[in-house]
Design an enzyme around this catalytic site. Sequence first.
Site, mmCIF file in Angstrom:
data_model
loop_
_atom_site.group_PDB
_atom_site.id
_atom_site.type_symbol
_atom_site.label_atom_id
_atom_site.label_comp_id
_atom_site.label_asym_id
_atom_site.label_seq_id
_atom_site.Cartn_x
_atom_site.Cartn_y
_atom_site.Cartn_z
ATOM 1 N N SER A 19 1.059 -1.101 0.409
ATOM 2 C CA SER A 19 0.074 -0.209 -0.254
ATOM 3 C C SER A 19 0.337 1.835 0.004
ATOM 4 C CB SER A 19 -1.142 0.447 1.335
ATOM 5 O OG SER A 19 -1.583 1.290 1.157
ATOM 6 N N ASP B 153 0.326 -4.212 -3.815
ATOM 7 C CA ASP B 153 -0.220 -3.257 -4.359
ATOM 8 C C ASP B 153 -0.111 -1.980 -3.644
ATOM 9 O OD1 ASP B 153 -2.861 -3.936 -5.780
ATOM 10 O OD2 ASP B 153 -4.143 -3.828 -3.972
ATOM 11 N N HIS C 166 -7.393 -4.521 -1.154
ATOM 12 C CA HIS C 166 -6.232 -4.698 -0.941
ATOM 13 C C HIS C 166 -5.649 -4.900 0.207
ATOM 14 C CE1 HIS C 166 -4.057 -0.673 -1.341
ATOM 15 N NE2 HIS C 166 -3.612 -0.502 0.034
#
Length: 307
Positions: free
Chosen positions: A126, A154, A232
Amino acid sequence: MAKIADEKVVTLDVFQKGSIQWSKIPTKPPSSPPKPLVIFTPTVRGAYPVMVFYHGFLLQPNDYCDLLGHIVSHGFIVVAPHLNNLFSDEIKEAGEVVDWLVKGLQPLLPEKVEAKLEKVVLSGHSKGGQTAFCVALGQHVKTVLKFSAVIGIDPVGGLTKCKVSKTSPKILTGVPHSLDLKAPVAVIGTGLGPERAFLVPLPCAPEGQNHVDFFNESKPPCAHFVAADYGHMDMLDDKTPLFDTVLSKCMCKNGKGPRKFMRETVGGLVVAFLRAQLDNLTQDFEAILNDPSLAPATLVDVKYIQA
């Protein structure tokens, strides 16, 4: 091969838990790291490459124990600092952790375990993925160590395409192959990251600021994989602290399959990519490029652009 649910039928070793025992060591004096951190290390005699892993926004290293344990069990040391995402210069702190490795890491490792600092990998999930890219690019920080690979799990560069919502420093420009990390890059994305969760106005990994953009803007060699049916936060542990559980379950779109398959897929891709790039052991990496169905989770958009 069909998707894997039973380790007994796995033929691609990288998607299994490896044979190397590993332990999680919280740091303590006399090493004095610049930030609180957790070290995941093999306990079997040997010299191992080192990965520095940066957690996602408002998360913590202990949310990734299963994923990082999977990677370590295949012969890596992982250093996972706890960064303050809100009120500090995160990139500067992330770089300070890298510099600390030179003198601070080895004294904390088990006897007969050696850190191979000539093979240091940056990775993150992230916002931590963006942090890894920034450190590798030398944004706001210059480190004494060079990096052998960079892996974004991600990665996210901001909430929307709007300039004011991008995460600082703003490294995504929309220009293909403009990010010269001077190291091989792998980007692992999620199919559901760009979708918003119920009653949440923005997705956790929006289009224009997600894995697609990090891959497209990376200079070769670079690899791209997308876990189509997962979201996610699906690489986190099944059980996390209450706040992190609420964050991961309610703020982001989640997949319907077991997170175990997502963790095994991400861990397997990381290990296969690093074996190929660090040691020229390409068999597992080529196998997954040629047949993505070997992975426990469904993979799409599998690409590898060589230098």
